[in-house]
Motif scaffolding. Structure first.
Motif: not given
Length: 307
Positions: A171-172, A250, A266, A271, A273
């Motif tokens: 996911y971010e 996110r 972002r 971004g 991670a």
């Protein structure tokens, strides 16, 4: 073999030593164990006589563990949880239930992710229950090592002998702002953009917050104010009302943005991670319903990613 020493150490002795250390006195420990103080003292004196050693030394009204006592305390803290787990499993076998999967949570948003995995898992393993233990939030490693939980859900794996961490979901980590925030004109933000902001976060130490560890700290910056809030819903209500900003996965942030006046941005051009991991003891994968939970979490990855 010295027969007098055989079976001298019993479970109750470890319980007494652990409870006295936890409660701070013989009287409080006796109450916690539903024993009289005289029975508790007699039990330990008998053990000391059988083993030929001293467990406590007294300094005024305080008790201090000897080296032997500290060893027994360490032993009790390791062994007693495992005995309790063994008894629980044996009871489940006797009643036709295969077992209970004890899942410890080490992050607030991970609980939302877990709910998406447990439903198909419970359908596949009808004779296994799930117990989600959140008292280990932000410190579940010791609980995993001490057999108090079977699986630790965490975004922060730790290299440690005897443990393994299986990645189950990418996911971010993103920034969440209110819909009329000036930053919504940008697709991504720099640390400098947030230096005058109020940041809302879960009650976690700064070194465990990704927005500090991977965003603010490398830039040598910090937000103007940092406020800790327990629940996701309250954090996002504050953000939606323009009281500040927050950082969330996110997939979680976009789910809330569908029904609230929120915009997701972002953090940095590339971004941040992250991955959710399942922490397990090495031997745990030999248990079919624990291994099954890992498989379910991994196969659910694509479905979660497209929500």
């Amino acid at each position: 073999m010295n027969v007098a020493h055989e079976h001298a150490l019993q479970r109750v002795h470890l319980q007494i030593i652990v409870e006295v250390e936890r409660q701070g006195s013989l009287t409080a420990a006796a109450d916690a164990l539903s024993l009289t103080q005289s029975a508790l003292s007699h039990s330990i004196k008998k053990l000391e006589k059988q083993l030929g050693l001293t467990i406590w030394v007294r300094d005024g009204r305080r008790l201090h563990l000897t080296s032997a006592g500290r060893y027994l305390l360490s032993l009790g803290e390791r062994i007693l949880p495992q005995l309790s787990v063994a008894e629980m499993h044996l009871t489940q076998f006797a009643t036709g239930v295969r077992g209970t999967l004890r899942v410890g949570m080490e992050c607030h948003p991970c609980y939302q992710w877990l709910l998406r995995v447990t439903e198909p898992y419970l359908r596949s393993y009808s004779d296994v229950d799930i117990d989600v233990i959140q008292k280990f939030q932000f410190g579940g490693l010791d609980a995993l090592i001490n057999h108090e939980i079977d699986v630790l859900v965490t975004p922060d794996p730790v290299l440690k002998k005897g443990l393994r961490f299986e990645p189950v979901f990418d996911y971010e980590q993103v920034l969440v702002v209110c819909a009329n925030h000036p930053l919504t004109s940008q697709s991504w933000v720099k640390p400098q953009d947030l230096k005058d902001e109020v940041l809302f976060s879960y009650p976690v130490s700064l070194e465990r917050l990704d927005i500090y560890r991977s965003f603010f700290t490398p830039a040598g910056l910090a937000p103007a104010c940092h406020k800790r809030v327990e629940t996701t819903d309250m954090i996002l209500q504050m953000v939606a009302c323009g009281r500040g900003v927050t950082a969330l996965p996110r997939w979680l942030a976009e789910g809330y943005a569908e029904s609230m006046d929120l915009v997701v941005l972002r953090l940095g051009e590339d971004g941040i991670a992250k991955q959710i991991h399942l922490g397990l003891r090495d031997e745990s994968l030999r248990c079919d319903y624990i291994a099954g939970f890992v498989r379910e979490a991994q196969t659910s990855r694509s479905a979660l990613s497209t929500d």
